[in-house]
Motif scaffolding. Sequence first.
Motif, PDB file in Angstrom:
ATOM      1  N   ALA A 102     -33.190  25.985  26.251  1.00  9.39           N
ATOM      2  CA  ALA A 102     -32.316  25.088  25.495  1.00  9.39           C
ATOM      3  C   ALA A 102     -32.986  24.635  24.203  1.00  9.39           C
ATOM      4  CB  ALA A 102     -31.924  23.890  26.352  1.00  9.39           C
ATOM      5  N   ALA A 103     -34.259  24.282  24.269  1.00  7.36           N
ATOM      6  CA  ALA A 103     -34.981  23.829  23.085  1.00  7.36           C
ATOM      7  C   ALA A 103     -35.133  24.952  22.062  1.00  7.36           C
ATOM      8  CB  ALA A 103     -36.355  23.294  23.482  1.00  7.36           C
ATOM      9  N   VAL A 104     -35.422  26.153  22.519  1.00  4.92           N
ATOM     10  CA  VAL A 104     -35.565  27.302  21.618  1.00  4.92           C
ATOM     11  C   VAL A 104     -34.221  27.623  20.956  1.00  4.92           C
ATOM     12  CG1 VAL A 104     -35.989  29.805  21.618  1.00  4.92           C
ATOM     13  CG2 VAL A 104     -37.606  28.268  22.728  1.00  4.92           C
ATOM     14  N   THR A 105     -33.154  27.531  21.704  1.00  2.00           N
ATOM     15  CA  THR A 105     -31.825  27.765  21.133  1.00  2.00           C
ATOM     16  C   THR A 105     -31.517  26.734  20.055  1.00  2.00           C
ATOM     17  OG1 THR A 105     -31.005  28.757  23.173  1.00  2.00           O
ATOM     18  CG2 THR A 105     -29.348  27.867  21.666  1.00  2.00           C
ATOM     19  N   LEU A 106     -31.770  25.466  20.338  1.00  3.49           N
ATOM     20  CA  LEU A 106     -31.533  24.411  19.354  1.00  3.49           C
ATOM     21  C   LEU A 106     -32.379  24.630  18.112  1.00  3.49           C
ATOM     22  CD1 LEU A 106     -30.265  21.740  18.465  1.00  3.49           C
ATOM     23  CD2 LEU A 106     -32.032  20.558  19.804  1.00  3.49           C
ATOM     24  N   LEU A 107     -33.622  24.999  18.289  1.00  2.40           N
ATOM     25  CA  LEU A 107     -34.519  25.256  17.168  1.00  2.40           C
ATOM     26  C   LEU A 107     -34.013  26.420  16.315  1.00  2.40           C
ATOM     27  CD1 LEU A 107     -37.192  24.363  15.898  1.00  2.40           C
ATOM     28  CD2 LEU A 107     -38.352  25.945  17.429  1.00  2.40           C
ATOM     29  N   ALA A 108     -33.526  27.478  16.946  1.00  2.00           N
ATOM     30  CA  ALA A 108     -32.999  28.627  16.201  1.00  2.00           C
ATOM     31  C   ALA A 108     -31.740  28.253  15.418  1.00  2.00           C
ATOM     32  CB  ALA A 108     -32.704  29.777  17.162  1.00  2.00           C
ATOM     33  N   VAL A 109     -30.866  27.460  16.014  1.00  2.00           N
ATOM     34  CA  VAL A 109     -29.650  27.026  15.312  1.00  2.00           C
ATOM     35  C   VAL A 109     -30.017  26.158  14.120  1.00  2.00           C
ATOM     36  CG1 VAL A 109     -27.572  25.609  15.513  1.00  2.00           C
ATOM     37  CG2 VAL A 109     -28.133  27.238  17.308  1.00  2.00           C
ATOM     38  N   LEU A 110     -30.952  25.241  14.314  1.00  2.00           N
ATOM     39  CA  LEU A 110     -31.384  24.369  13.226  1.00  2.00           C
ATOM     40  C   LEU A 110     -31.996  25.175  12.082  1.00  2.00           C
ATOM     41  CD1 LEU A 110     -31.976  21.318  12.342  1.00  2.00           C
ATOM     42  CD2 LEU A 110     -34.268  21.795  13.175  1.00  2.00           C
ATOM     43  N   ALA A 111     -32.843  26.122  12.407  1.00  2.00           N
ATOM     44  CA  ALA A 111     -33.484  26.948  11.380  1.00  2.00           C
ATOM     45  C   ALA A 111     -32.449  27.763  10.617  1.00  2.00           C
ATOM     46  CB  ALA A 111     -34.524  27.860  12.019  1.00  2.00           C
ATOM     47  N   GLU A 112     -31.496  28.338  11.328  1.00  4.53           N
ATOM     48  CA  GLU A 112     -30.458  29.138  10.673  1.00  4.53           C
ATOM     49  C   GLU A 112     -29.574  28.267   9.776  1.00  4.53           C
ATOM     50  OE1 GLU A 112     -27.226  32.451  12.010  1.00  4.53           O
ATOM     51  OE2 GLU A 112     -27.244  30.566  13.139  1.00  4.53           O
ATOM     52  N   ALA A 113     -29.228  27.087  10.257  1.00  2.00           N
ATOM     53  CA  ALA A 113     -28.334  26.203   9.503  1.00  2.00           C
ATOM     54  C   ALA A 113     -28.976  25.706   8.211  1.00  2.00           C
ATOM     55  CB  ALA A 113     -27.924  25.018  10.368  1.00  2.00           C
ATOM     56  N   GLY A 114     -30.280  25.562   8.206  1.00  2.00           N
ATOM     57  CA  GLY A 114     -30.955  24.984   7.052  1.00  2.00           C
ATOM     58  C   GLY A 114     -31.417  25.962   5.996  1.00  2.00           C
ATOM     59  N   HIS A 115     -31.153  27.251   6.182  1.00  2.00           N
ATOM     60  CA  HIS A 115     -31.663  28.246   5.237  1.00  2.00           C
ATOM     61  C   HIS A 115     -30.613  29.299   4.923  1.00  2.00           C
ATOM     62  CE1 HIS A 115     -35.188  26.363   7.004  1.00  2.00           C
ATOM     63  NE2 HIS A 115     -35.719  26.539   5.819  1.00  2.00           N
ATOM     64  N   ASP A 116     -30.646  29.764   3.687  1.00  2.00           N
ATOM     65  CA  ASP A 116     -29.673  30.758   3.242  1.00  2.00           C
ATOM     66  C   ASP A 116     -30.038  32.177   3.646  1.00  2.00           C
ATOM     67  OD1 ASP A 116     -28.101  28.806   2.032  1.00  2.00           O
ATOM     68  OD2 ASP A 116     -29.196  28.958   0.140  1.00  2.00           O
ATOM     69  N   ASN A 117     -31.325  32.448   3.847  1.00  2.00           N
ATOM     70  CA  ASN A 117     -31.692  33.814   4.232  1.00  2.00           C
ATOM     71  C   ASN A 117     -32.496  33.800   5.528  1.00  2.00           C
ATOM     72  OD1 ASN A 117     -34.641  33.830   3.668  1.00  2.00           O
ATOM     73  ND2 ASN A 117     -33.970  33.462   1.555  1.00  2.00           N
ATOM     74  N   ALA A 118     -32.453  34.928   6.195  1.00  2.00           N
ATOM     75  CA  ALA A 118     -33.048  35.043   7.524  1.00  2.00           C
ATOM     76  C   ALA A 118     -34.572  34.893   7.501  1.00  2.00           C
ATOM     77  CB  ALA A 118     -32.668  36.377   8.160  1.00  2.00           C
ATOM     78  N   ALA A 119     -35.230  35.330   6.445  1.00  2.00           N
ATOM     79  CA  ALA A 119     -36.688  35.239   6.379  1.00  2.00           C
ATOM     80  C   ALA A 119     -37.144  33.784   6.325  1.00  2.00           C
ATOM     81  CB  ALA A 119     -37.214  36.010   5.172  1.00  2.00           C
ATOM     82  N   ASP A 120     -36.479  32.973   5.506  1.00  2.00           N
ATOM     83  CA  ASP A 120     -36.825  31.551   5.436  1.00  2.00           C
ATOM     84  C   ASP A 120     -36.506  30.851   6.750  1.00  2.00           C
ATOM     85  OD1 ASP A 120     -37.719  31.807   2.832  1.00  2.00           O
ATOM     86  OD2 ASP A 120     -35.839  31.115   1.943  1.00  2.00           O
ATOM     87  N   ALA A 121     -35.383  31.206   7.354  1.00  2.00           N
ATOM     88  CA  ALA A 121     -34.999  30.620   8.633  1.00  2.00           C
ATOM     89  C   ALA A 121     -36.026  30.971   9.713  1.00  2.00           C
ATOM     90  CB  ALA A 121     -33.610  31.098   9.038  1.00  2.00           C
ATOM     91  N   GLN A 122     -36.493  32.200   9.697  1.00  2.00           N
ATOM     92  CA  GLN A 122     -37.488  32.616  10.690  1.00  2.00           C
ATOM     93  C   GLN A 122     -38.791  31.841  10.504  1.00  2.00           C
ATOM     94  OE1 GLN A 122     -38.487  36.789  10.732  1.00  2.00           O
ATOM     95  NE2 GLN A 122     -39.545  36.605  12.677  1.00  2.00           N
ATOM     96  N   ARG A 123     -39.207  31.629   9.259  1.00  2.00           N
ATOM     97  CA  ARG A 123     -40.425  30.849   9.014  1.00  2.00           C
ATOM     98  C   ARG A 123     -40.265  29.415   9.522  1.00  2.00           C
ATOM     99  NH1 ARG A 123     -40.800  34.398   4.667  1.00  2.00           N
ATOM    100  NH2 ARG A 123     -39.515  33.179   3.260  1.00  2.00           N
ATOM    101  N   ALA A 124     -39.102  28.825   9.298  1.00  2.00           N
ATOM    102  CA  ALA A 124     -38.844  27.468   9.785  1.00  2.00           C
ATOM    103  C   ALA A 124     -38.875  27.444  11.312  1.00  2.00           C
ATOM    104  CB  ALA A 124     -37.494  26.972   9.269  1.00  2.00           C
ATOM    105  N   TYR A 125     -38.231  28.408  11.923  1.00  2.00           N
ATOM    106  CA  TYR A 125     -38.200  28.519  13.379  1.00  2.00           C
ATOM    107  C   TYR A 125     -39.616  28.624  13.942  1.00  2.00           C
ATOM    108  CZ  TYR A 125     -37.667  30.823  17.919  1.00  2.00           C
ATOM    109  OH  TYR A 125     -37.764  31.155  19.244  1.00  2.00           O
ATOM    110  N   LEU A 126     -40.434  29.479  13.351  1.00  2.00           N
ATOM    111  CA  LEU A 126     -41.798  29.674  13.839  1.00  2.00           C
ATOM    112  C   LEU A 126     -42.653  28.424  13.644  1.00  2.00           C
ATOM    113  CD1 LEU A 126     -42.429  33.358  12.717  1.00  2.00           C
ATOM    114  CD2 LEU A 126     -41.979  32.504  15.034  1.00  2.00           C
TER     115      LEU A 126
END
Length: 144
Positions: A41-65
């Motif tokens: 559940a926490a990993v899912t929430l973190l992935a949604v938050l990272a995706e929502a806050g960034h326009d491209n997948a690379a930036d979202a992945q860095r935020a997620y990590l």
Amino acid sequence: MTLFEYCLGRLLNSQVAEAIDPSRAKATGGRRLGSAEMTQAAVTLLAVLAEAGHDNAADAQRAYLAGLARLYPRLNSPYAPPSDRYAALDAVWPKLDHLEPMGKELLLEGLVAAISHDGRVSVAEAELLRTVCASLHCPLPPML
């Protein structure tokens, strides 16, 4: 539906439901963040938050990590945002609301690490963080 509409609906739903029946409001729970169900559940929430806050997948992945490193330093979980973010969010709220207080605190620290990794807070990230705090019955971090 936009993220803003989802967050507003979620906040209104929880506020009205708890005003009608105060016994539904839970300030604390007893579940640990390290259990398999809570980790997912926490990993899912973190992935949604990272995706929502960034326009491209690379930036979202860095935020997620960045968030994952703070939340679960030894977990190797690839960045994989759910295809239906709203259904995924609806599934995580009841689980994460049963976390013990220290688990909620650590979860928020991981989310804040993901949000602040690039030095800025987007509107989407702020909206989602407010929704997380309201849904989990915990205070909003002072970063906002």
